[in-house]
Design a protein around this motif. Structure first.
Motif, PDB file in Angstrom:
ATOM      1  N   GLU A 194      64.954  65.611 -23.585  1.00 53.17           N
ATOM      2  CA  GLU A 194      66.489  65.330 -23.323  1.00 53.17           C
ATOM      3  C   GLU A 194      67.476  66.612 -23.495  1.00 53.17           C
ATOM      4  O   GLU A 194      67.530  67.345 -24.573  1.00 53.17           O
ATOM      5  N   GLY A 195      68.292  66.657 -22.704  1.00 50.24           N
ATOM      6  CA  GLY A 195      69.103  67.941 -22.552  1.00 50.24           C
ATOM      7  C   GLY A 195      68.683  69.082 -21.955  1.00 50.24           C
ATOM      8  O   GLY A 195      69.714  70.016 -21.671  1.00 50.24           O
ATOM      9  N   HIS A 196      67.614  69.294 -21.491  1.00 53.47           N
ATOM     10  CA  HIS A 196      67.096  70.325 -20.847  1.00 53.47           C
ATOM     11  C   HIS A 196      67.459  70.168 -19.407  1.00 53.47           C
ATOM     12  O   HIS A 196      67.618  68.989 -18.823  1.00 53.47           O
ATOM     13  N   PHE A 197      67.472  71.098 -18.531  1.00 57.03           N
ATOM     14  CA  PHE A 197      67.578  70.916 -17.180  1.00 57.03           C
ATOM     15  C   PHE A 197      66.716  70.114 -16.491  1.00 57.03           C
ATOM     16  O   PHE A 197      65.516  70.333 -16.729  1.00 57.03           O
ATOM     17  N   PRO A 222      69.339  79.890 -21.939  1.00 58.05           N
ATOM     18  CA  PRO A 222      68.857  78.595 -22.278  1.00 58.05           C
ATOM     19  C   PRO A 222      68.455  77.443 -21.499  1.00 58.05           C
ATOM     20  O   PRO A 222      68.825  77.955 -19.989  1.00 58.05           O
ATOM     21  N   THR A 223      67.660  76.368 -21.714  1.00 56.21           N
ATOM     22  CA  THR A 223      67.393  75.591 -20.618  1.00 56.21           C
ATOM     23  C   THR A 223      68.166  74.298 -21.008  1.00 56.21           C
ATOM     24  O   THR A 223      67.942  73.191 -20.334  1.00 56.21           O
ATOM     25  N   LEU A 224      69.048  74.462 -22.282  1.00 52.99           N
ATOM     26  CA  LEU A 224      69.724  73.255 -22.671  1.00 52.99           C
ATOM     27  C   LEU A 224      71.285  73.509 -22.016  1.00 52.99           C
ATOM     28  O   LEU A 224      71.811  74.475 -21.962  1.00 52.99           O
ATOM     29  N   THR A 225      71.699  72.490 -21.059  1.00 55.00           N
ATOM     30  CA  THR A 225      72.868  72.605 -20.471  1.00 55.00           C
ATOM     31  C   THR A 225      73.948  72.695 -21.271  1.00 55.00           C
ATOM     32  O   THR A 225      74.981  73.545 -21.094  1.00 55.00           O
ATOM     33  N   SER A 226      74.176  72.204 -22.629  1.00 56.91           N
ATOM     34  CA  SER A 226      75.286  72.446 -23.215  1.00 56.91           C
ATOM     35  C   SER A 226      75.369  73.528 -23.935  1.00 56.91           C
ATOM     36  O   SER A 226      76.532  73.866 -24.008  1.00 56.91           O
ATOM     37  N   LEU A 227      74.369  74.561 -23.974  1.00 59.61           N
ATOM     38  CA  LEU A 227      74.634  76.029 -24.268  1.00 59.61           C
ATOM     39  C   LEU A 227      75.542  76.849 -23.401  1.00 59.61           C
ATOM     40  O   LEU A 227      75.967  78.005 -23.880  1.00 59.61           O
ATOM     41  N   TYR A 228      75.648  76.370 -22.148  1.00 54.35           N
ATOM     42  CA  TYR A 228      76.190  77.345 -21.110  1.00 54.35           C
ATOM     43  C   TYR A 228      77.870  76.968 -21.376  1.00 54.35           C
ATOM     44  O   TYR A 228      78.620  77.589 -20.710  1.00 54.35           O
ATOM     45  N   ALA A 229      78.198  75.951 -22.087  1.00 55.81           N
ATOM     46  CA  ALA A 229      79.720  75.808 -22.492  1.00 55.81           C
ATOM     47  C   ALA A 229      79.846  76.317 -24.017  1.00 55.81           C
ATOM     48  O   ALA A 229      80.994  76.124 -24.379  1.00 55.81           O
ATOM     49  N   ASP A 230      78.745  76.892 -24.501  1.00 57.04           N
ATOM     50  CA  ASP A 230      79.187  77.453 -25.771  1.00 57.04           C
ATOM     51  C   ASP A 230      79.775  78.539 -25.823  1.00 57.04           C
ATOM     52  O   ASP A 230      79.342  79.650 -25.184  1.00 57.04           O
ATOM     53  N   THR A 265      74.155  80.271  -9.971  1.00 53.74           N
ATOM     54  CA  THR A 265      72.956  81.168  -9.434  1.00 53.74           C
ATOM     55  C   THR A 265      71.773  80.533 -10.438  1.00 53.74           C
ATOM     56  O   THR A 265      70.662  80.278  -9.839  1.00 53.74           O
ATOM     57  N   PHE A 266      72.028  80.397 -11.498  1.00 57.32           N
ATOM     58  CA  PHE A 266      70.871  79.728 -12.485  1.00 57.32           C
ATOM     59  C   PHE A 266      70.418  78.189 -12.083  1.00 57.32           C
ATOM     60  O   PHE A 266      69.126  77.854 -12.261  1.00 57.32           O
ATOM     61  N   THR A 267      71.302  77.414 -11.917  1.00 57.47           N
ATOM     62  CA  THR A 267      71.128  76.205 -11.544  1.00 57.47           C
ATOM     63  C   THR A 267      70.658  75.798 -10.110  1.00 57.47           C
ATOM     64  O   THR A 267      70.127  74.847  -9.886  1.00 57.47           O
ATOM     65  N   ASN A 268      70.684  76.777  -9.193  1.00 62.14           N
ATOM     66  CA  ASN A 268      70.348  76.503  -7.863  1.00 62.14           C
ATOM     67  C   ASN A 268      69.454  77.512  -7.204  1.00 62.14           C
ATOM     68  O   ASN A 268      69.318  77.829  -6.257  1.00 62.14           O
TER      69      ASN A 268
END
Length: 422
Positions: free
Chosen positions: A113-116, A342-350, A366-369
Protein backbone atom coordinates in the motif's frame (compact mmCIF):
# COMPACT_ATOMS: atom_id res chain seq x y z
CA UNK A 1 28.80 -4.74 11.24
CA UNK A 2 27.77 -7.61 9.02
CA UNK A 3 30.38 -9.41 6.95
CA UNK A 4 30.25 -9.30 3.15
CA UNK A 5 31.19 -11.82 0.51
CA UNK A 6 31.16 -11.79 -3.26
CA UNK A 7 29.49 -14.19 -5.64
CA UNK A 8 31.33 -13.43 -8.87
CA UNK A 9 30.12 -16.40 -10.87
CA UNK A 10 27.27 -18.86 -10.70
CA UNK A 11 29.69 -21.69 -11.47
CA UNK A 12 30.36 -22.33 -7.79
CA UNK A 13 27.50 -22.00 -5.35
CA UNK A 14 28.00 -21.25 -1.69
CA UNK A 15 27.51 -24.29 0.44
CA UNK A 16 28.99 -26.71 -2.10
CA UNK A 17 32.28 -28.51 -1.73
CA UNK A 18 35.23 -26.13 -1.98
CA UNK A 19 33.01 -23.06 -1.61
CA UNK A 20 33.03 -20.42 1.11
CA UNK A 21 32.87 -21.55 4.74
CA UNK A 22 29.45 -22.23 6.24
CA UNK A 23 27.64 -19.05 7.15
CA UNK A 24 26.78 -18.22 10.73
CA UNK A 25 24.33 -15.49 9.76
CA UNK A 26 20.62 -16.12 9.73
CA UNK A 27 19.97 -14.25 6.48
CA UNK A 28 21.75 -13.26 3.30
CA UNK A 29 20.81 -10.42 0.95
CA UNK A 30 22.19 -9.49 -2.46
CA UNK A 31 22.92 -5.81 -3.04
CA UNK A 32 24.22 -3.98 -6.06
CA UNK A 33 27.27 -1.73 -5.88
CA UNK A 34 26.49 0.94 -8.49
CA UNK A 35 27.09 4.38 -7.03
CA UNK A 36 26.15 4.40 -3.35
CA UNK A 37 23.99 1.27 -3.53
CA UNK A 38 26.21 -0.99 -1.44
CA UNK A 39 26.86 1.60 1.26
CA UNK A 40 23.15 2.37 1.60
CA UNK A 41 22.31 -1.32 1.75
CA UNK A 42 24.91 -1.90 4.46
CA UNK A 43 23.49 0.95 6.52
CA UNK A 44 19.89 -0.18 6.13
CA UNK A 45 20.74 -3.77 6.96
CA UNK A 46 22.73 -2.71 10.02
CA UNK A 47 19.78 -0.68 11.29
CA UNK A 48 17.51 -3.74 10.91
CA UNK A 49 20.07 -5.90 12.66
CA UNK A 50 20.23 -3.47 15.58
CA UNK A 51 16.44 -3.35 15.79
CA UNK A 52 15.83 -7.10 15.60
CA UNK A 53 18.99 -8.70 16.95
CA UNK A 54 19.38 -10.85 13.83
CA UNK A 55 22.46 -11.02 11.59
CA UNK A 56 22.67 -10.55 7.84
CA UNK A 57 25.38 -11.34 5.30
CA UNK A 58 25.54 -9.03 2.28
CA UNK A 59 26.24 -10.68 -1.06
CA UNK A 60 27.82 -8.36 -3.60
CA UNK A 61 26.76 -9.54 -7.05
CA UNK A 62 27.88 -8.33 -10.52
CA UNK A 63 26.86 -4.76 -11.34
CA UNK A 64 25.88 -5.72 -14.88
CA UNK A 65 22.19 -6.58 -14.69
CA UNK A 66 22.66 -9.09 -17.51
CA UNK A 67 25.35 -10.95 -15.56
CA UNK A 68 23.41 -10.71 -12.31
CA UNK A 69 20.29 -12.26 -13.86
CA UNK A 70 22.35 -15.16 -15.18
CA UNK A 71 23.79 -15.71 -11.71
CA UNK A 72 20.36 -15.62 -10.05
CA UNK A 73 18.92 -18.05 -12.56
CA UNK A 74 21.70 -20.52 -11.93
CA UNK A 75 21.38 -20.28 -8.14
CA UNK A 76 17.60 -20.51 -8.15
CA UNK A 77 17.49 -23.31 -10.69
CA UNK A 78 19.70 -25.29 -8.32
CA UNK A 79 17.10 -24.60 -5.59
CA UNK A 80 19.89 -23.12 -3.53
CA UNK A 81 19.03 -21.14 -0.41
CA UNK A 82 22.36 -19.28 -0.45
CA UNK A 83 20.62 -15.93 -0.97
CA UNK A 84 17.47 -15.26 1.06
CA UNK A 85 16.67 -11.76 -0.19
CA UNK A 86 17.38 -10.87 -3.82
CA UNK A 87 17.61 -7.41 -5.34
CA UNK A 88 15.86 -7.86 -8.69
CA UNK A 89 15.47 -5.63 -11.71
CA UNK A 90 12.03 -4.28 -12.62
CA UNK A 91 11.99 -6.53 -15.71
CA UNK A 92 12.66 -9.78 -13.84
CA UNK A 93 9.52 -10.60 -11.79
CA UNK A 94 7.99 -12.62 -14.61
CA UNK A 95 11.24 -14.46 -15.24
CA UNK A 96 11.90 -15.39 -11.61
CA UNK A 97 8.37 -15.58 -10.15
CA UNK A 98 8.32 -19.37 -9.81
CA UNK A 99 11.30 -19.18 -7.46
CA UNK A 100 9.95 -16.38 -5.22
CA UNK A 101 7.48 -16.37 -2.33
CA UNK A 102 4.23 -14.42 -2.29
CA UNK A 103 5.01 -11.51 0.03
CA UNK A 104 1.34 -10.77 0.65
CA UNK A 105 0.96 -14.17 2.31
CA UNK A 106 3.68 -13.24 4.80
CA UNK A 107 3.32 -9.45 5.13
CA UNK A 108 -0.42 -9.10 4.57
CA UNK A 109 -2.65 -7.94 1.73
CA UNK A 110 -1.76 -4.27 2.29
CA UNK A 111 1.99 -4.94 2.13
CA UNK A 112 2.48 -2.74 -0.94
CA UNK A 113 0.00 0.00 0.00
CA UNK A 114 1.24 3.48 -0.92
CA UNK A 115 3.74 2.29 -3.53
CA UNK A 116 3.37 3.23 -7.20
CA UNK A 117 0.53 1.08 -8.50
CA UNK A 118 2.27 0.44 -11.82
CA UNK A 119 5.29 -1.08 -10.08
CA UNK A 120 3.12 -3.15 -7.75
CA UNK A 121 1.25 -4.47 -10.80
CA UNK A 122 4.58 -5.18 -12.49
CA UNK A 123 5.69 -7.18 -9.45
CA UNK A 124 2.45 -9.16 -9.24
CA UNK A 125 2.55 -12.40 -11.22
CA UNK A 126 -0.47 -14.72 -11.28
CA UNK A 127 -1.97 -12.73 -8.39
CA UNK A 128 1.19 -13.22 -6.32
CA UNK A 129 3.25 -10.25 -5.07
CA UNK A 130 6.69 -11.67 -5.77
CA UNK A 131 8.72 -8.52 -5.07
CA UNK A 132 8.41 -5.28 -3.10
CA UNK A 133 9.29 -1.99 -4.82
CA UNK A 134 12.55 -0.58 -3.40
CA UNK A 135 13.51 2.28 -5.70
CA UNK A 136 12.36 3.32 -9.12
CA UNK A 137 14.28 4.87 -11.97
CA UNK A 138 13.92 6.61 -15.28
CA UNK A 139 16.60 7.87 -17.60
CA UNK A 140 17.40 11.60 -17.31
CA UNK A 141 19.74 14.04 -19.02
CA UNK A 142 22.51 15.63 -16.95
CA UNK A 143 24.16 18.76 -18.30
CA UNK A 144 26.86 21.23 -17.38
CA UNK A 145 24.98 24.37 -16.37
CA UNK A 146 28.16 26.44 -16.36
CA UNK A 147 29.13 25.48 -19.91
CA UNK A 148 25.66 26.01 -21.37
CA UNK A 149 25.47 29.41 -19.68
CA UNK A 150 28.96 30.31 -20.91
CA UNK A 151 27.98 29.51 -24.49
CA UNK A 152 24.52 31.08 -24.14
CA UNK A 153 22.47 27.99 -24.98
CA UNK A 154 19.48 26.40 -23.26
CA UNK A 155 19.23 22.70 -22.41
CA UNK A 156 18.24 20.74 -25.53
CA UNK A 157 14.69 19.62 -26.20
CA UNK A 158 15.52 17.45 -29.22
CA UNK A 159 18.29 14.98 -29.95
CA UNK A 160 19.42 17.10 -32.88
CA UNK A 161 19.71 20.12 -30.59
CA UNK A 162 21.78 18.04 -28.17
CA UNK A 163 24.02 17.00 -31.06
CA UNK A 164 24.49 20.56 -32.29
CA UNK A 165 25.13 22.01 -28.81
CA UNK A 166 27.58 19.22 -28.00
CA UNK A 167 29.50 19.82 -31.24
CA UNK A 168 29.65 23.58 -30.59
CA UNK A 169 30.74 23.47 -26.96
CA UNK A 170 33.15 20.58 -27.43
CA UNK A 171 34.94 22.39 -30.27
CA UNK A 172 35.10 25.72 -28.47
CA UNK A 173 36.33 24.25 -25.18
CA UNK A 174 38.94 22.09 -26.87
CA UNK A 175 40.21 25.10 -28.76
CA UNK A 176 40.49 26.86 -25.40
CA UNK A 177 42.66 24.04 -24.06
CA UNK A 178 40.24 21.51 -22.61
CA UNK A 179 41.21 18.73 -24.99
CA UNK A 180 39.62 16.01 -22.85
CA UNK A 181 36.08 17.36 -23.13
CA UNK A 182 33.43 15.32 -24.92
CA UNK A 183 29.93 16.37 -25.84
CA UNK A 184 27.85 13.39 -24.70
CA UNK A 185 28.35 10.15 -22.78
CA UNK A 186 25.91 7.29 -22.27
CA UNK A 187 25.78 3.54 -21.63
CA UNK A 188 26.98 1.96 -24.88
CA UNK A 189 28.15 -1.50 -23.84
CA UNK A 190 26.20 -4.44 -25.29
CA UNK A 191 24.14 -5.14 -22.17
CA UNK A 192 20.78 -4.25 -20.61
CA UNK A 193 21.82 -0.63 -20.15
CA UNK A 194 22.05 -0.21 -23.91
CA UNK A 195 18.56 -1.68 -24.25
CA UNK A 196 17.39 1.18 -21.99
CA UNK A 197 19.22 3.85 -23.99
CA UNK A 198 18.19 2.48 -27.38
CA UNK A 199 14.56 2.16 -26.31
CA UNK A 200 14.62 5.85 -25.36
CA UNK A 201 16.10 6.82 -28.74
CA UNK A 202 13.58 4.74 -30.68
CA UNK A 203 10.48 5.62 -28.65
CA UNK A 204 11.32 9.34 -28.62
CA UNK A 205 11.58 9.27 -32.42
CA UNK A 206 8.10 7.78 -32.72
CA UNK A 207 9.54 4.37 -33.49
CA UNK A 208 7.53 2.40 -30.94
CA UNK A 209 8.70 0.24 -28.08
CA UNK A 210 10.30 -2.75 -29.84
CA UNK A 211 7.36 -5.00 -28.90
CA UNK A 212 4.00 -3.49 -28.02
CA UNK A 213 1.73 -4.38 -25.11
CA UNK A 214 -0.10 -6.96 -27.23
CA UNK A 215 3.13 -8.75 -28.08
CA UNK A 216 3.32 -7.43 -31.64
CA UNK A 217 6.82 -6.69 -32.95
CA UNK A 218 7.07 -3.01 -33.94
CA UNK A 219 10.79 -2.33 -34.39
CA UNK A 220 11.10 -2.46 -38.19
CA UNK A 221 10.21 1.11 -39.10
CA UNK A 222 11.89 4.19 -40.50
CA UNK A 223 11.75 6.20 -37.27
CA UNK A 224 13.51 3.47 -35.32
CA UNK A 225 16.21 3.20 -37.96
CA UNK A 226 16.71 6.98 -37.96
CA UNK A 227 17.09 7.00 -34.18
CA UNK A 228 19.82 4.36 -34.25
CA UNK A 229 21.64 6.07 -37.11
CA UNK A 230 21.67 9.36 -35.21
CA UNK A 231 23.16 7.65 -32.16
CA UNK A 232 25.82 6.04 -34.34
CA UNK A 233 26.80 9.48 -35.68
CA UNK A 234 27.82 10.52 -32.16
CA UNK A 235 30.54 7.88 -31.79
CA UNK A 236 33.98 9.38 -32.28
CA UNK A 237 32.46 12.83 -32.85
CA UNK A 238 30.79 13.95 -29.61
CA UNK A 239 31.00 10.61 -27.81
CA UNK A 240 34.29 8.78 -27.15
CA UNK A 241 34.68 5.38 -28.78
CA UNK A 242 35.28 4.03 -25.32
CA UNK A 243 31.57 4.59 -24.66
CA UNK A 244 30.95 1.42 -26.67
CA UNK A 245 32.01 -0.34 -23.47
CA UNK A 246 30.52 2.08 -20.91
CA UNK A 247 28.05 1.08 -18.23
CA UNK A 248 26.50 3.59 -15.82
CA UNK A 249 29.63 4.06 -13.74
CA UNK A 250 32.04 4.63 -16.63
CA UNK A 251 29.76 7.31 -18.03
CA UNK A 252 29.43 8.91 -14.60
CA UNK A 253 33.19 8.87 -14.16
CA UNK A 254 33.72 10.87 -17.36
CA UNK A 255 30.99 13.38 -16.55
CA UNK A 256 31.89 13.79 -12.89
CA UNK A 257 35.53 14.41 -13.74
CA UNK A 258 34.42 17.39 -15.82
CA UNK A 259 35.01 15.80 -19.21
CA UNK A 260 31.51 15.76 -20.71
CA UNK A 261 28.87 18.37 -21.49
CA UNK A 262 25.90 15.96 -21.39
CA UNK A 263 25.29 12.56 -19.84
CA UNK A 264 22.40 10.13 -19.91
CA UNK A 265 22.14 8.28 -16.61
CA UNK A 266 19.80 7.36 -13.76
CA UNK A 267 18.92 9.70 -10.86
CA UNK A 268 21.43 8.07 -8.50
CA UNK A 269 24.25 10.00 -10.22
CA UNK A 270 22.90 13.32 -8.89
CA UNK A 271 24.17 13.08 -5.32
CA UNK A 272 27.55 11.77 -6.48
CA UNK A 273 27.95 14.57 -9.02
CA UNK A 274 27.20 17.06 -6.25
CA UNK A 275 29.56 15.48 -3.70
CA UNK A 276 32.56 17.32 -2.24
CA UNK A 277 35.09 15.39 -4.32
CA UNK A 278 33.21 15.96 -7.60
CA UNK A 279 34.81 18.22 -10.19
CA UNK A 280 31.35 19.40 -11.29
CA UNK A 281 29.69 19.99 -7.90
CA UNK A 282 27.29 22.92 -8.19
CA UNK A 283 27.61 22.97 -11.98
CA UNK A 284 25.07 20.29 -12.90
CA UNK A 285 21.49 20.51 -14.12
CA UNK A 286 19.00 17.72 -14.83
CA UNK A 287 16.19 17.76 -17.41
CA UNK A 288 14.09 15.20 -19.22
CA UNK A 289 15.66 13.38 -22.14
CA UNK A 290 15.37 14.91 -25.63
CA UNK A 291 13.04 13.68 -28.36
CA UNK A 292 13.17 13.20 -32.11
CA UNK A 293 11.23 15.12 -34.77
CA UNK A 294 8.37 12.60 -34.69
CA UNK A 295 8.06 11.82 -31.01
CA UNK A 296 8.08 12.97 -27.41
CA UNK A 297 10.62 12.58 -24.64
CA UNK A 298 10.84 8.95 -23.53
CA UNK A 299 12.58 7.69 -20.41
CA UNK A 300 12.99 3.97 -19.86
CA UNK A 301 11.46 2.69 -16.65
CA UNK A 302 14.11 1.26 -14.39
CA UNK A 303 14.33 0.45 -10.75
CA UNK A 304 14.93 -2.44 -8.41
CA UNK A 305 12.86 -4.52 -6.05
CA UNK A 306 13.44 -6.90 -3.18
CA UNK A 307 12.22 -10.48 -3.31
CA UNK A 308 12.50 -13.54 -1.07
CA UNK A 309 13.74 -16.83 -2.45
CA UNK A 310 11.34 -19.77 -2.20
CA UNK A 311 14.34 -21.79 -1.04
CA UNK A 312 15.13 -19.58 1.96
CA UNK A 313 15.25 -21.41 5.29
CA UNK A 314 13.86 -18.29 7.00
CA UNK A 315 11.26 -16.83 4.60
CA UNK A 316 9.25 -14.94 7.23
CA UNK A 317 12.36 -13.30 8.68
CA UNK A 318 13.55 -12.47 5.17
CA UNK A 319 10.18 -10.89 4.38
CA UNK A 320 10.47 -8.76 7.51
CA UNK A 321 13.85 -7.48 6.29
CA UNK A 322 12.28 -6.67 2.92
CA UNK A 323 9.44 -4.75 4.58
CA UNK A 324 11.92 -2.73 6.62
CA UNK A 325 14.22 -1.83 3.73
CA UNK A 326 11.32 -0.84 1.45
CA UNK A 327 9.51 1.10 4.17
CA UNK A 328 9.02 4.88 4.31
CA UNK A 329 11.89 5.71 6.67
CA UNK A 330 14.47 3.80 4.63
CA UNK A 331 13.22 5.09 1.29
CA UNK A 332 13.30 8.66 2.58
CA UNK A 333 16.84 8.25 3.89
CA UNK A 334 18.03 6.79 0.58
CA UNK A 335 16.37 9.60 -1.37
CA UNK A 336 17.93 12.37 0.71
CA UNK A 337 21.38 10.86 1.04
CA UNK A 338 21.87 9.47 -2.46
CA UNK A 339 18.99 10.52 -4.76
CA UNK A 340 17.42 7.08 -5.11
CA UNK A 341 13.86 7.53 -6.33
CA UNK A 342 11.27 6.38 -3.78
CA UNK A 343 8.47 4.07 -4.84
CA UNK A 344 6.17 5.61 -2.23
CA UNK A 345 4.09 8.41 -3.74
CA UNK A 346 3.94 10.41 -0.49
CA UNK A 347 7.69 11.04 -0.51
CA UNK A 348 7.47 13.09 -3.71
CA UNK A 349 5.67 15.76 -1.65
CA UNK A 350 8.11 15.55 1.25
CA UNK A 351 9.89 18.91 1.73
CA UNK A 352 13.14 17.36 2.95
CA UNK A 353 13.30 15.02 -0.04
CA UNK A 354 12.58 17.82 -2.53
CA UNK A 355 15.18 20.07 -0.92
CA UNK A 356 17.81 17.36 -1.36
CA UNK A 357 16.77 16.39 -4.90
CA UNK A 358 14.81 19.23 -6.55
CA UNK A 359 14.27 17.41 -9.84
CA UNK A 360 12.19 14.75 -8.08
CA UNK A 361 9.51 17.42 -8.18
CA UNK A 362 10.14 18.96 -11.60
CA UNK A 363 10.49 15.59 -13.33
CA UNK A 364 7.75 13.78 -11.43
CA UNK A 365 5.81 13.12 -14.64
CA UNK A 366 8.93 11.60 -16.18
CA UNK A 367 9.17 9.07 -13.38
CA UNK A 368 5.46 8.22 -13.34
CA UNK A 369 5.12 7.94 -17.13
CA UNK A 370 8.34 6.14 -17.97
CA UNK A 371 8.39 3.69 -20.88
CA UNK A 372 8.45 0.05 -19.80
CA UNK A 373 10.64 -2.49 -21.51
CA UNK A 374 8.55 -5.27 -23.10
CA UNK A 375 9.13 -7.81 -20.34
CA UNK A 376 5.44 -8.33 -19.61
CA UNK A 377 4.55 -8.96 -23.25
CA UNK A 378 7.47 -11.29 -23.94
CA UNK A 379 7.47 -13.21 -20.64
CA UNK A 380 10.21 -15.81 -20.25
CA UNK A 381 11.67 -14.75 -23.58
CA UNK A 382 12.44 -11.19 -22.47
CA UNK A 383 16.12 -11.99 -21.92
CA UNK A 384 16.46 -13.18 -25.52
CA UNK A 385 14.52 -10.17 -26.80
CA UNK A 386 16.68 -7.70 -24.90
CA UNK A 387 19.90 -9.43 -25.97
CA UNK A 388 18.81 -9.25 -29.59
CA UNK A 389 17.95 -5.56 -29.24
CA UNK A 390 21.11 -4.40 -27.52
CA UNK A 391 23.29 -6.43 -29.89
CA UNK A 392 21.52 -4.88 -32.88
CA UNK A 393 21.91 -1.38 -31.43
CA UNK A 394 25.57 -2.05 -30.65
CA UNK A 395 26.09 -3.22 -34.21
CA UNK A 396 24.82 0.13 -35.51
CA UNK A 397 26.96 2.08 -33.04
CA UNK A 398 30.06 0.19 -34.23
CA UNK A 399 29.21 0.76 -37.92
CA UNK A 400 28.72 -2.94 -38.61
CA UNK A 401 25.40 -2.09 -40.26
CA UNK A 402 23.07 0.85 -40.67
CA UNK A 403 19.83 1.42 -38.81
CA UNK A 404 17.52 0.14 -41.57
CA UNK A 405 19.35 -3.17 -41.94
CA UNK A 406 19.59 -3.56 -38.17
CA UNK A 407 15.87 -3.16 -37.49
CA UNK A 408 14.95 -5.42 -40.40
CA UNK A 409 17.23 -8.19 -39.14
CA UNK A 410 16.05 -7.61 -35.58
CA UNK A 411 12.44 -7.99 -36.70
CA UNK A 412 13.29 -11.37 -38.21
CA UNK A 413 15.15 -12.50 -35.11
CA UNK A 414 12.34 -11.42 -32.80
CA UNK A 415 9.84 -13.24 -35.01
CA UNK A 416 11.85 -16.44 -34.54
CA UNK A 417 11.84 -15.89 -30.77
CA UNK A 418 8.11 -15.17 -30.80
CA UNK A 419 7.41 -18.51 -32.39
CA UNK A 420 8.51 -19.97 -29.06
CA UNK A 421 5.29 -18.41 -27.72
CA UNK A 422 5.90 -15.43 -25.53
Amino acid sequence: MQRKFLIASGLTLLGTAGAAPALSAELTISCGAVGAELTLCEQGVEAWENETGHDVEIVSTPNSSTERLSLYQQILSARSGDIDVLQIDVVWPGLLANHLIDLEETLGEDAAEGHFETIVANNTVDDRLVAMPWFTDAGVLYYRKDLLEKHAVAPPETWQQLTDIAVEIQAAEREAGNDKLWGYVFQGRAYEGLTCNALEWVASHGGGTLVDADGEITIDNENAATALDLAASWIGEITPRGALNYTEEEARGIFQSGNAVFMRNWPYAWSLAQSEDSEVAGKVGVVKLPHGPNGESAATLGGWNLAVSKYSENPELAADLVAYLTGEAEQKRRAIEAAYNPTLTSLYADEEVLEAVPFFGTLYDTFTNAVARPSAATGDNYGRVSNAFFNAAHGVLTDEQDGADAVAELDSELSRIKRRRW
